[in-house]
Design a protein around this motif. Structure first.
Motif, PDB file in Angstrom:
ATOM      1  N   LEU A  71      17.131   0.862 -35.077  1.00 47.03           N
ATOM      2  CA  LEU A  71      17.004   1.231 -33.663  1.00 47.03           C
ATOM      3  C   LEU A  71      15.537   1.088 -33.288  1.00 47.03           C
ATOM      4  O   LEU A  71      14.658   1.605 -33.985  1.00 47.03           O
ATOM      5  CB  LEU A  71      17.461   2.691 -33.491  1.00 47.03           C
ATOM      6  N   LYS A  72      15.269   0.344 -32.205  1.00 47.29           N
ATOM      7  CA  LYS A  72      13.873   0.121 -31.794  1.00 47.29           C
ATOM      8  C   LYS A  72      13.742   0.429 -30.311  1.00 47.29           C
ATOM      9  O   LYS A  72      14.657   0.143 -29.536  1.00 47.29           O
ATOM     10  CB  LYS A  72      13.472  -1.356 -31.980  1.00 47.29           C
ATOM     11  N   THR A  73      12.599   0.935 -29.910  1.00 45.25           N
ATOM     12  CA  THR A  73      12.346   1.070 -28.479  1.00 45.25           C
ATOM     13  C   THR A  73      12.350  -0.334 -27.873  1.00 45.25           C
ATOM     14  O   THR A  73      11.913  -1.291 -28.512  1.00 45.25           O
ATOM     15  CB  THR A  73      10.979   1.735 -28.187  1.00 45.25           C
TER      16      THR A  73
ATOM     17  N   ASP B 114       3.591  -3.107 -34.906  1.00 39.72           N
ATOM     18  CA  ASP B 114       3.312  -2.684 -36.280  1.00 39.72           C
ATOM     19  C   ASP B 114       4.351  -1.679 -36.798  1.00 39.72           C
ATOM     20  O   ASP B 114       4.015  -0.704 -37.465  1.00 39.72           O
ATOM     21  CB  ASP B 114       1.898  -2.075 -36.396  1.00 39.72           C
ATOM     22  N   GLY B 115       5.627  -1.919 -36.469  1.00 41.51           N
ATOM     23  CA  GLY B 115       6.706  -1.085 -36.984  1.00 41.51           C
ATOM     24  C   GLY B 115       6.838   0.265 -36.290  1.00 41.51           C
ATOM     25  O   GLY B 115       7.659   1.101 -36.680  1.00 41.51           O
ATOM     26  N   LYS B 116       6.040   0.509 -35.235  1.00 40.65           N
ATOM     27  CA  LYS B 116       6.128   1.804 -34.536  1.00 40.65           C
ATOM     28  C   LYS B 116       7.311   1.787 -33.563  1.00 40.65           C
ATOM     29  O   LYS B 116       7.662   0.744 -33.027  1.00 40.65           O
ATOM     30  CB  LYS B 116       4.827   2.076 -33.772  1.00 40.65           C
TER      31      LYS B 116
ATOM     32  N   MET C 138      20.688  -5.054 -39.294  1.00 43.67           N
ATOM     33  CA  MET C 138      19.686  -5.502 -40.268  1.00 43.67           C
ATOM     34  C   MET C 138      20.068  -6.893 -40.758  1.00 43.67           C
ATOM     35  O   MET C 138      21.221  -7.139 -41.123  1.00 43.67           O
ATOM     36  CB  MET C 138      19.640  -4.557 -41.478  1.00 43.67           C
ATOM     37  N   VAL C 139      19.115  -7.795 -40.767  1.00 44.80           N
ATOM     38  CA  VAL C 139      19.338  -9.135 -41.319  1.00 44.80           C
ATOM     39  C   VAL C 139      18.940  -9.092 -42.797  1.00 44.80           C
ATOM     40  O   VAL C 139      17.800  -8.757 -43.106  1.00 44.80           O
ATOM     41  CB  VAL C 139      18.469 -10.179 -40.570  1.00 44.80           C
ATOM     42  N   PRO C 140      19.865  -9.371 -43.707  1.00 43.40           N
ATOM     43  CA  PRO C 140      19.512  -9.319 -45.129  1.00 43.40           C
ATOM     44  C   PRO C 140      18.714 -10.566 -45.511  1.00 43.40           C
ATOM     45  O   PRO C 140      19.209 -11.457 -46.185  1.00 43.40           O
ATOM     46  CB  PRO C 140      20.874  -9.268 -45.833  1.00 43.40           C
TER      47      PRO C 140
ATOM     48  N   PHE D  37      13.314 -13.951 -46.931  1.00 36.20           N
ATOM     49  CA  PHE D  37      11.892 -13.724 -46.657  1.00 36.20           C
ATOM     50  C   PHE D  37      11.647 -13.911 -45.167  1.00 36.20           C
ATOM     51  O   PHE D  37      12.554 -14.290 -44.420  1.00 36.20           O
ATOM     52  CB  PHE D  37      10.981 -14.628 -47.509  1.00 36.20           C
ATOM     53  N   GLU D  38      10.414 -13.589 -44.746  1.00 38.89           N
ATOM     54  CA  GLU D  38      10.033 -13.698 -43.335  1.00 38.89           C
ATOM     55  C   GLU D  38       8.991 -14.794 -43.167  1.00 38.89           C
ATOM     56  O   GLU D  38       8.120 -14.965 -44.030  1.00 38.89           O
ATOM     57  CB  GLU D  38       9.461 -12.371 -42.824  1.00 38.89           C
ATOM     58  N   ILE D  39       9.084 -15.519 -42.063  1.00 36.80           N
ATOM     59  CA  ILE D  39       8.101 -16.573 -41.774  1.00 36.80           C
ATOM     60  C   ILE D  39       7.669 -16.470 -40.304  1.00 36.80           C
ATOM     61  O   ILE D  39       8.281 -15.746 -39.519  1.00 36.80           O
ATOM     62  CB  ILE D  39       8.660 -17.996 -42.051  1.00 36.80           C
TER      63      ILE D  39
ATOM     64  N   VAL E 235      15.350 -15.760 -35.078  1.00 37.75           N
ATOM     65  CA  VAL E 235      14.064 -15.326 -34.515  1.00 37.75           C
ATOM     66  C   VAL E 235      14.059 -13.804 -34.429  1.00 37.75           C
ATOM     67  O   VAL E 235      15.013 -13.193 -33.939  1.00 37.75           O
ATOM     68  CB  VAL E 235      13.803 -15.967 -33.135  1.00 37.75           C
ATOM     69  N   ASN E 236      13.003 -13.178 -34.937  1.00 32.31           N
ATOM     70  CA  ASN E 236      12.858 -11.723 -34.838  1.00 32.31           C
ATOM     71  C   ASN E 236      12.189 -11.361 -33.523  1.00 32.31           C
ATOM     72  O   ASN E 236      12.740 -10.610 -32.731  1.00 32.31           O
ATOM     73  CB  ASN E 236      12.051 -11.195 -36.034  1.00 32.31           C
ATOM     74  N   GLU E 237      10.992 -11.896 -33.292  1.00 34.31           N
ATOM     75  CA  GLU E 237      10.348 -11.632 -32.005  1.00 34.31           C
ATOM     76  C   GLU E 237       9.323 -12.700 -31.694  1.00 34.31           C
ATOM     77  O   GLU E 237       8.917 -13.463 -32.571  1.00 34.31           O
ATOM     78  CB  GLU E 237       9.731 -10.225 -31.956  1.00 34.31           C
TER      79      GLU E 237
HETATM   80  P1  ADP Z   1       6.948  -5.027 -34.516  1.00 31.72           P
HETATM   81  O1  ADP Z   1       6.959  -5.335 -33.055  1.00 31.72           O
HETATM   82  O2  ADP Z   1       6.507  -3.640 -34.824  1.00 31.72           O
HETATM   83  O3  ADP Z   1       6.293  -6.113 -35.338  1.00 31.72           O
HETATM   84  P2  ADP Z   1       9.464  -6.048 -35.593  1.00 31.72           P
HETATM   85  O4  ADP Z   1      10.687  -6.110 -34.767  1.00 31.72           O
HETATM   86  O5  ADP Z   1       8.789  -7.322 -35.908  1.00 31.72           O
HETATM   87  O6  ADP Z   1       8.493  -5.000 -34.893  1.00 31.72           O
HETATM   88  O7  ADP Z   1       9.811  -5.275 -36.942  1.00 31.72           O
HETATM   89  C1  ADP Z   1       8.847  -5.069 -37.965  1.00 31.72           C
HETATM   90  C2  ADP Z   1       9.431  -5.455 -39.327  1.00 31.72           C
HETATM   91  O8  ADP Z   1      10.593  -4.658 -39.622  1.00 31.72           O
HETATM   92  C3  ADP Z   1       9.909  -6.895 -39.400  1.00 31.72           C
HETATM   93  O9  ADP Z   1       8.850  -7.800 -39.660  1.00 31.72           O
HETATM   94  C4  ADP Z   1      10.913  -6.793 -40.551  1.00 31.72           C
HETATM   95  O10 ADP Z   1      10.260  -6.714 -41.814  1.00 31.72           O
HETATM   96  C5  ADP Z   1      11.590  -5.447 -40.290  1.00 31.72           C
HETATM   97  N1  ADP Z   1      12.760  -5.646 -39.401  1.00 31.72           N
HETATM   98  C6  ADP Z   1      12.771  -5.464 -38.062  1.00 31.72           C
HETATM   99  N2  ADP Z   1      13.985  -5.762 -37.533  1.00 31.72           N
HETATM  100  C7  ADP Z   1      14.776  -6.143 -38.560  1.00 31.72           C
HETATM  101  C8  ADP Z   1      16.141  -6.599 -38.669  1.00 31.72           C
HETATM  102  N3  ADP Z   1      16.957  -6.661 -37.613  1.00 31.72           N
HETATM  103  N4  ADP Z   1      16.589  -6.936 -39.909  1.00 31.72           N
HETATM  104  C9  ADP Z   1      15.783  -6.859 -40.995  1.00 31.72           C
HETATM  105  N5  ADP Z   1      14.490  -6.442 -40.952  1.00 31.72           N
HETATM  106  C10 ADP Z   1      13.977  -6.080 -39.765  1.00 31.72           C
END
Ligand code: ADP
Ligand code: MG
Length: 363
Positions: A148-150, A156-158, A186-188, A191-193, A268-270
Protein backbone atom coordinates in the motif's frame (compact mmCIF):
# COMPACT_ATOMS: atom_id res chain seq x y z
CA UNK A 1 16.17 37.28 -21.02
CA UNK A 2 17.99 35.89 -24.01
CA UNK A 3 15.19 34.79 -26.30
CA UNK A 4 14.67 31.58 -28.21
CA UNK A 5 16.30 28.17 -28.41
CA UNK A 6 19.01 27.03 -28.54
CA UNK A 7 20.08 29.04 -25.51
CA UNK A 8 23.34 30.91 -26.00
CA UNK A 9 26.13 30.99 -23.41
CA UNK A 10 25.18 33.58 -20.79
CA UNK A 11 21.53 32.44 -20.71
CA UNK A 12 19.99 31.41 -17.38
CA UNK A 13 18.52 28.02 -16.49
CA UNK A 14 16.06 28.14 -13.58
CA UNK A 15 15.67 25.11 -11.33
CA UNK A 16 12.97 24.47 -8.75
CA UNK A 17 14.77 22.64 -5.94
CA UNK A 18 18.35 22.97 -4.75
CA UNK A 19 19.22 19.48 -3.55
CA UNK A 20 22.01 17.34 -4.98
CA UNK A 21 20.27 16.92 -8.33
CA UNK A 22 19.92 20.69 -8.71
CA UNK A 23 23.57 21.07 -7.74
CA UNK A 24 24.76 18.57 -10.35
CA UNK A 25 22.56 20.20 -13.01
CA UNK A 26 24.10 23.57 -12.13
CA UNK A 27 27.62 22.17 -12.52
CA UNK A 28 26.73 20.71 -15.93
CA UNK A 29 25.05 23.94 -17.09
CA UNK A 30 28.09 25.99 -16.11
CA UNK A 31 30.18 24.10 -18.68
CA UNK A 32 28.03 25.60 -21.46
CA UNK A 33 28.44 29.07 -19.97
CA UNK A 34 24.87 29.09 -18.65
CA UNK A 35 23.96 30.70 -15.37
CA UNK A 36 21.78 28.90 -12.85
CA UNK A 37 18.98 30.33 -10.72
CA UNK A 38 17.65 28.06 -7.97
CA UNK A 39 14.50 28.24 -5.83
CA UNK A 40 14.80 26.39 -2.51
CA UNK A 41 13.61 27.04 1.04
CA UNK A 42 17.09 26.39 2.45
CA UNK A 43 19.73 29.08 1.77
CA UNK A 44 22.40 26.47 2.58
CA UNK A 45 21.05 23.79 0.19
CA UNK A 46 23.58 21.80 -1.91
CA UNK A 47 22.91 23.85 -5.07
CA UNK A 48 23.41 27.19 -3.26
CA UNK A 49 27.18 26.61 -3.30
CA UNK A 50 27.25 26.56 -7.12
CA UNK A 51 24.22 28.63 -8.22
CA UNK A 52 24.52 32.13 -9.70
CA UNK A 53 21.22 33.25 -8.17
CA UNK A 54 19.46 31.82 -5.10
CA UNK A 55 15.80 32.56 -4.49
CA UNK A 56 14.97 31.43 -0.97
CA UNK A 57 11.45 30.36 -0.06
CA UNK A 58 8.79 27.66 -0.47
CA UNK A 59 8.58 25.76 -3.80
CA UNK A 60 4.86 26.50 -4.13
CA UNK A 61 5.10 30.29 -3.62
CA UNK A 62 3.60 31.90 -6.74
CA UNK A 63 5.53 35.18 -6.38
CA UNK A 64 8.87 33.41 -5.95
CA UNK A 65 8.15 31.05 -8.85
CA UNK A 66 7.33 34.12 -10.98
CA UNK A 67 10.64 35.68 -9.88
CA UNK A 68 12.46 32.48 -10.91
CA UNK A 69 10.69 32.46 -14.28
CA UNK A 70 11.46 36.14 -14.86
CA UNK A 71 15.24 35.67 -14.45
CA UNK A 72 15.32 32.35 -16.41
CA UNK A 73 15.35 31.50 -20.13
CA UNK A 74 13.98 28.04 -19.36
CA UNK A 75 12.69 26.55 -16.10
CA UNK A 76 13.23 22.96 -14.96
CA UNK A 77 12.89 21.11 -11.65
CA UNK A 78 14.86 18.54 -9.72
CA UNK A 79 11.97 16.75 -8.05
CA UNK A 80 8.46 15.81 -9.11
CA UNK A 81 6.44 17.07 -6.16
CA UNK A 82 6.29 20.66 -7.37
CA UNK A 83 2.72 22.03 -7.23
CA UNK A 84 1.73 22.28 -10.89
CA UNK A 85 -0.87 25.08 -10.81
CA UNK A 86 1.20 27.81 -9.11
CA UNK A 87 4.08 26.88 -11.39
CA UNK A 88 1.94 27.08 -14.55
CA UNK A 89 0.57 30.49 -13.53
CA UNK A 90 4.01 31.84 -12.63
CA UNK A 91 5.74 30.87 -15.86
CA UNK A 92 4.44 33.63 -18.13
CA UNK A 93 6.28 33.20 -21.44
CA UNK A 94 9.08 31.12 -19.92
CA UNK A 95 9.14 27.51 -21.11
CA UNK A 96 8.95 24.69 -18.54
CA UNK A 97 10.90 21.53 -19.42
CA UNK A 98 10.12 18.71 -18.85
CA UNK A 99 6.48 19.70 -19.51
CA UNK A 100 3.86 20.11 -16.77
CA UNK A 101 2.06 16.98 -18.07
CA UNK A 102 5.08 14.89 -17.03
CA UNK A 103 4.81 16.33 -13.52
CA UNK A 104 1.10 15.57 -13.37
CA UNK A 105 1.60 11.98 -14.47
CA UNK A 106 4.49 11.21 -12.12
CA UNK A 107 3.11 12.98 -9.02
CA UNK A 108 0.25 10.59 -8.55
CA UNK A 109 0.85 6.84 -8.60
CA UNK A 110 -2.71 6.13 -9.82
CA UNK A 111 -2.48 8.59 -12.73
CA UNK A 112 1.00 7.23 -13.51
CA UNK A 113 -0.07 3.58 -13.63
CA UNK A 114 -3.19 4.44 -15.68
CA UNK A 115 -1.03 6.40 -18.16
CA UNK A 116 1.47 3.54 -18.50
CA UNK A 117 -1.19 0.84 -18.92
CA UNK A 118 -2.98 3.12 -21.41
CA UNK A 119 0.05 3.10 -23.71
CA UNK A 120 0.43 -0.66 -23.44
CA UNK A 121 3.15 -0.81 -20.75
CA UNK A 122 2.85 -3.46 -18.04
CA UNK A 123 2.98 -2.50 -14.35
CA UNK A 124 2.21 -4.31 -11.09
CA UNK A 125 -1.53 -4.97 -10.85
CA UNK A 126 -3.11 -2.16 -8.85
CA UNK A 127 -6.28 -0.68 -7.34
CA UNK A 128 -6.94 2.91 -6.23
CA UNK A 129 -7.84 3.11 -2.52
CA UNK A 130 -9.64 6.21 -1.29
CA UNK A 131 -10.95 4.90 2.04
CA UNK A 132 -9.87 2.03 4.36
CA UNK A 133 -13.10 0.06 3.72
CA UNK A 134 -12.06 -0.39 0.07
CA UNK A 135 -8.92 -2.22 1.11
CA UNK A 136 -10.43 -5.62 1.95
CA UNK A 137 -12.11 -5.99 -1.42
CA UNK A 138 -9.05 -4.80 -3.33
CA UNK A 139 -6.83 -7.28 -1.45
CA UNK A 140 -9.14 -10.15 -2.30
CA UNK A 141 -9.22 -8.98 -5.89
CA UNK A 142 -5.45 -8.81 -6.28
CA UNK A 143 -4.70 -11.78 -4.01
CA UNK A 144 -1.43 -12.57 -2.21
CA UNK A 145 1.13 -10.07 -0.95
CA UNK A 146 0.55 -6.44 -1.73
CA UNK A 147 2.05 -3.06 -0.97
CA UNK A 148 0.00 0.00 0.00
CA UNK A 149 1.51 3.34 -1.05
CA UNK A 150 0.36 6.92 -0.77
CA UNK A 151 -0.71 8.18 -4.22
CA UNK A 152 1.41 11.31 -3.79
CA UNK A 153 4.60 12.56 -2.10
CA UNK A 154 6.28 9.17 -1.54
CA UNK A 155 10.04 8.82 -2.07
CA UNK A 156 12.87 6.58 -0.84
CA UNK A 157 10.31 4.00 0.32
CA UNK A 158 8.42 6.50 2.52
CA UNK A 159 4.61 6.29 2.68
CA UNK A 160 4.51 2.53 2.01
CA UNK A 161 3.29 -0.51 3.95
CA UNK A 162 3.44 -4.21 3.06
CA UNK A 163 0.09 -5.89 3.51
CA UNK A 164 -1.73 -9.18 2.85
CA UNK A 165 -5.14 -10.65 3.58
CA UNK A 166 -4.11 -11.41 7.17
CA UNK A 167 -2.95 -7.85 7.94
CA UNK A 168 -4.91 -5.33 9.96
CA UNK A 169 -6.03 -2.98 7.20
CA UNK A 170 -6.61 0.02 9.46
CA UNK A 171 -3.02 -0.24 10.78
CA UNK A 172 -1.63 -0.20 7.25
CA UNK A 173 -3.82 2.74 6.27
CA UNK A 174 -2.89 4.64 9.42
CA UNK A 175 0.82 3.96 8.95
CA UNK A 176 0.72 5.81 5.62
CA UNK A 177 -1.13 8.75 7.17
CA UNK A 178 -4.64 7.82 5.90
CA UNK A 179 -3.85 9.55 2.62
CA UNK A 180 -5.45 8.49 -0.70
CA UNK A 181 -3.51 5.40 -1.70
CA UNK A 182 -2.77 2.78 -4.30
CA UNK A 183 -2.67 -0.94 -3.54
CA UNK A 184 -0.14 -2.77 -5.71
CA UNK A 185 0.37 -6.48 -6.01
CA UNK A 186 3.98 -7.37 -5.10
CA UNK A 187 5.93 -8.29 -8.22
CA UNK A 188 8.16 -11.29 -7.42
CA UNK A 189 11.00 -9.74 -9.37
CA UNK A 190 14.37 -11.32 -10.16
CA UNK A 191 16.02 -7.89 -9.99
CA UNK A 192 15.37 -4.18 -10.54
CA UNK A 193 16.70 -2.03 -13.38
CA UNK A 194 16.37 1.52 -14.62
CA UNK A 195 16.78 3.35 -17.89
CA UNK A 196 17.92 6.95 -18.07
CA UNK A 197 16.85 8.49 -21.38
CA UNK A 198 16.60 11.95 -22.87
CA UNK A 199 14.49 13.62 -25.53
CA UNK A 200 15.59 16.81 -27.21
CA UNK A 201 13.50 19.75 -28.42
CA UNK A 202 13.79 18.30 -31.93
CA UNK A 203 12.25 14.98 -30.77
CA UNK A 204 15.56 13.06 -30.91
CA UNK A 205 15.84 10.37 -28.22
CA UNK A 206 18.94 8.86 -26.61
CA UNK A 207 18.97 6.17 -23.91
CA UNK A 208 21.86 5.16 -21.67
CA UNK A 209 22.64 1.51 -21.04
CA UNK A 210 20.22 0.24 -18.37
CA UNK A 211 21.54 -0.19 -14.82
CA UNK A 212 20.83 -3.00 -12.37
CA UNK A 213 19.78 -1.43 -9.07
CA UNK A 214 19.77 -2.63 -5.48
CA UNK A 215 17.57 -0.88 -2.91
CA UNK A 216 17.96 -1.21 0.86
CA UNK A 217 15.01 -0.12 3.02
CA UNK A 218 13.50 1.59 -0.04
CA UNK A 219 16.64 3.69 -0.74
CA UNK A 220 18.88 3.09 -3.76
CA UNK A 221 22.09 1.44 -2.59
CA UNK A 222 23.92 0.71 -5.82
CA UNK A 223 23.65 0.75 -9.60
CA UNK A 224 25.71 -1.67 -11.70
CA UNK A 225 26.21 -1.33 -15.44
CA UNK A 226 25.65 -3.48 -17.35
CA UNK A 227 24.92 -5.90 -14.48
CA UNK A 228 22.49 -8.53 -15.73
CA UNK A 229 20.91 -6.15 -18.24
CA UNK A 230 22.14 -6.99 -21.70
CA UNK A 231 20.82 -8.05 -25.09
CA UNK A 232 17.07 -8.30 -25.62
CA UNK A 233 16.23 -7.14 -22.07
CA UNK A 234 18.21 -3.92 -22.53
CA UNK A 235 16.66 -3.36 -25.95
CA UNK A 236 13.11 -3.85 -24.62
CA UNK A 237 13.68 -1.50 -21.65
CA UNK A 238 15.03 1.21 -23.97
CA UNK A 239 12.06 0.82 -26.32
CA UNK A 240 9.65 1.36 -23.41
CA UNK A 241 11.59 4.47 -22.35
CA UNK A 242 11.32 5.88 -25.87
CA UNK A 243 7.57 5.23 -25.97
CA UNK A 244 7.03 7.08 -22.66
CA UNK A 245 9.11 10.06 -23.82
CA UNK A 246 7.23 10.38 -27.11
CA UNK A 247 3.79 10.08 -25.51
CA UNK A 248 4.59 12.87 -23.05
CA UNK A 249 6.07 15.08 -25.80
CA UNK A 250 8.92 15.23 -23.34
CA UNK A 251 11.99 17.46 -23.30
CA UNK A 252 14.78 16.57 -20.86
CA UNK A 253 16.06 13.50 -19.03
CA UNK A 254 13.72 10.91 -17.51
CA UNK A 255 14.46 8.05 -15.11
CA UNK A 256 12.35 4.90 -15.47
CA UNK A 257 12.42 2.17 -12.81
CA UNK A 258 11.50 -1.39 -13.82
CA UNK A 259 11.05 -4.77 -12.19
CA UNK A 260 12.41 -7.72 -14.18
CA UNK A 261 10.29 -10.83 -13.62
CA UNK A 262 11.90 -14.25 -13.20
CA UNK A 263 10.92 -14.99 -16.83
CA UNK A 264 12.49 -11.74 -18.05
CA UNK A 265 9.17 -9.84 -18.37
CA UNK A 266 9.43 -6.09 -17.76
CA UNK A 267 7.11 -4.08 -15.48
CA UNK A 268 7.53 -0.34 -15.06
CA UNK A 269 7.56 0.55 -11.35
CA UNK A 270 7.68 4.33 -11.61
CA UNK A 271 8.88 7.22 -13.72
CA UNK A 272 10.80 10.28 -12.51
CA UNK A 273 10.65 13.33 -14.81
CA UNK A 274 14.19 14.43 -13.98
CA UNK A 275 17.75 13.27 -13.64
CA UNK A 276 17.81 10.16 -11.46
CA UNK A 277 20.00 8.72 -8.72
CA UNK A 278 20.44 5.49 -10.70
CA UNK A 279 22.04 7.55 -13.49
CA UNK A 280 24.83 9.17 -11.47
CA UNK A 281 27.32 6.65 -12.90
CA UNK A 282 27.00 8.36 -16.30
CA UNK A 283 29.31 11.16 -15.14
CA UNK A 284 32.16 8.67 -14.66
CA UNK A 285 31.50 6.07 -17.36
CA UNK A 286 30.01 7.96 -20.32
CA UNK A 287 31.02 10.55 -22.83
CA UNK A 288 28.27 12.87 -21.58
CA UNK A 289 26.47 12.55 -18.24
CA UNK A 290 22.71 12.54 -17.65
CA UNK A 291 23.15 16.07 -16.25
CA UNK A 292 24.78 17.29 -19.45
CA UNK A 293 22.05 15.73 -21.59
CA UNK A 294 19.30 17.24 -19.43
CA UNK A 295 20.86 20.68 -19.85
CA UNK A 296 21.36 20.11 -23.59
CA UNK A 297 17.73 19.00 -24.03
CA UNK A 298 16.09 21.85 -22.13
CA UNK A 299 18.44 24.43 -23.68
CA UNK A 300 17.54 23.21 -27.18
CA UNK A 301 21.05 21.97 -27.95
CA UNK A 302 21.57 18.68 -29.82
CA UNK A 303 21.79 15.68 -27.46
CA UNK A 304 25.21 14.11 -26.86
CA UNK A 305 25.92 10.43 -27.38
CA UNK A 306 25.09 8.27 -24.32
CA UNK A 307 28.04 6.04 -25.24
CA UNK A 308 29.65 4.24 -22.30
CA UNK A 309 33.39 3.70 -22.10
CA UNK A 310 33.59 1.68 -18.83
CA UNK A 311 31.66 -0.91 -16.89
CA UNK A 312 30.92 0.49 -13.47
CA UNK A 313 29.31 0.27 -10.05
CA UNK A 314 27.86 3.38 -8.41
CA UNK A 315 27.42 3.22 -4.63
CA UNK A 316 25.39 5.83 -2.78
CA UNK A 317 27.13 7.28 0.27
CA UNK A 318 24.31 7.27 2.79
CA UNK A 319 24.70 8.74 6.28
CA UNK A 320 28.09 7.97 7.79
CA UNK A 321 29.28 6.07 4.66
CA UNK A 322 30.77 9.45 3.81
CA UNK A 323 33.30 9.04 6.63
CA UNK A 324 35.14 6.61 4.32
CA UNK A 325 36.10 9.70 2.26
CA UNK A 326 39.89 9.28 2.62
CA UNK A 327 39.79 5.66 1.41
CA UNK A 328 37.33 6.44 -1.37
CA UNK A 329 39.41 9.24 -2.88
CA UNK A 330 42.53 7.08 -2.64
CA UNK A 331 41.10 4.54 -5.14
CA UNK A 332 42.49 5.51 -8.55
CA UNK A 333 39.61 4.08 -10.62
CA UNK A 334 36.84 5.65 -8.56
CA UNK A 335 35.13 9.01 -8.99
CA UNK A 336 33.85 10.53 -5.75
CA UNK A 337 31.07 13.11 -5.78
CA UNK A 338 29.88 14.77 -2.56
CA UNK A 339 26.83 17.01 -2.25
CA UNK A 340 28.16 19.63 0.17
CA UNK A 341 25.72 18.74 2.97
CA UNK A 342 27.21 19.89 6.25
CA UNK A 343 25.21 17.63 8.53
CA UNK A 344 25.44 13.84 8.33
CA UNK A 345 22.09 12.21 9.16
CA UNK A 346 21.01 8.57 9.13
CA UNK A 347 19.51 7.67 5.74
CA UNK A 348 20.61 11.00 4.20
CA UNK A 349 22.22 10.86 0.75
CA UNK A 350 25.61 12.54 1.24
CA UNK A 351 27.28 11.66 -2.06
CA UNK A 352 28.11 8.78 -4.35
CA UNK A 353 31.16 7.00 -5.68
CA UNK A 354 31.50 5.29 -9.07
CA UNK A 355 34.12 2.58 -9.51
CA UNK A 356 35.00 1.81 -13.13
CA UNK A 357 36.46 -1.28 -14.80
CA UNK A 358 37.29 -1.91 -18.47
CA UNK A 359 34.33 -2.35 -20.79
CA UNK A 360 33.28 -6.01 -20.95
CA UNK A 361 32.91 -7.35 -24.46
CA UNK A 362 29.38 -7.85 -25.72
CA UNK A 363 27.80 -5.45 -23.21
P1 ADP B 1 9.79 5.31 -4.12
O1 ADP B 1 8.99 6.37 -4.80
O2 ADP B 1 9.90 5.50 -2.65
O3 ADP B 1 11.09 5.01 -4.83
P2 ADP B 1 8.88 2.76 -5.21
O4 ADP B 1 7.49 2.57 -5.68
O5 ADP B 1 9.94 2.84 -6.23
O6 ADP B 1 8.87 4.02 -4.24
O7 ADP B 1 9.21 1.59 -4.18
C1 ADP B 1 10.48 1.47 -3.56
C2 ADP B 1 10.99 0.03 -3.66
O8 ADP B 1 10.07 -0.87 -3.01
C3 ADP B 1 11.10 -0.48 -5.09
O9 ADP B 1 12.30 -0.07 -5.71
C4 ADP B 1 11.02 -1.99 -4.85
O10 ADP B 1 12.25 -2.50 -4.33
C5 ADP B 1 9.97 -2.10 -3.74
N1 ADP B 1 8.62 -2.22 -4.35
C6 ADP B 1 7.75 -1.20 -4.54
N2 ADP B 1 6.62 -1.62 -5.15
C7 ADP B 1 6.77 -2.95 -5.37
C8 ADP B 1 5.95 -3.97 -5.99
N3 ADP B 1 4.73 -3.71 -6.46
N4 ADP B 1 6.47 -5.22 -6.06
C9 ADP B 1 7.70 -5.50 -5.57
N5 ADP B 1 8.51 -4.59 -4.98
C10 ADP B 1 8.07 -3.33 -4.87
MG1 MG C 1 11.41 4.19 -6.66
Amino acid sequence: MVSGFPLRPGATVGIVGGGQLGRMLALAAARFGYRIAVLDPDPGCPAAQVASTMIVGPYGDGALLAQLASVSDVVSYEFENVAVEPLRKALGDTVLSPPAEALEVSQDRVVEKAFLNGIGIATAEWRAIDAPDELGHALLDLGGDCILKTRRFGYDGKGQARINAKSTFTDAFESIGKAPAILEKMVPFAFEISVIAARGRDGAIVAYDPAENVHTLGILKSSTVPGRVTGELARAAREIAGRILSHLDYVGVIGIEFFVGKDGALFVNEIAPRVHNSGHWTEAACLASQFENHVRAIAGLPLASPERHFDCVMDNLIGDDVERFDDLVAAPRSVVHLYGKSEVRRGRKMGHVTRVTPLSSGA
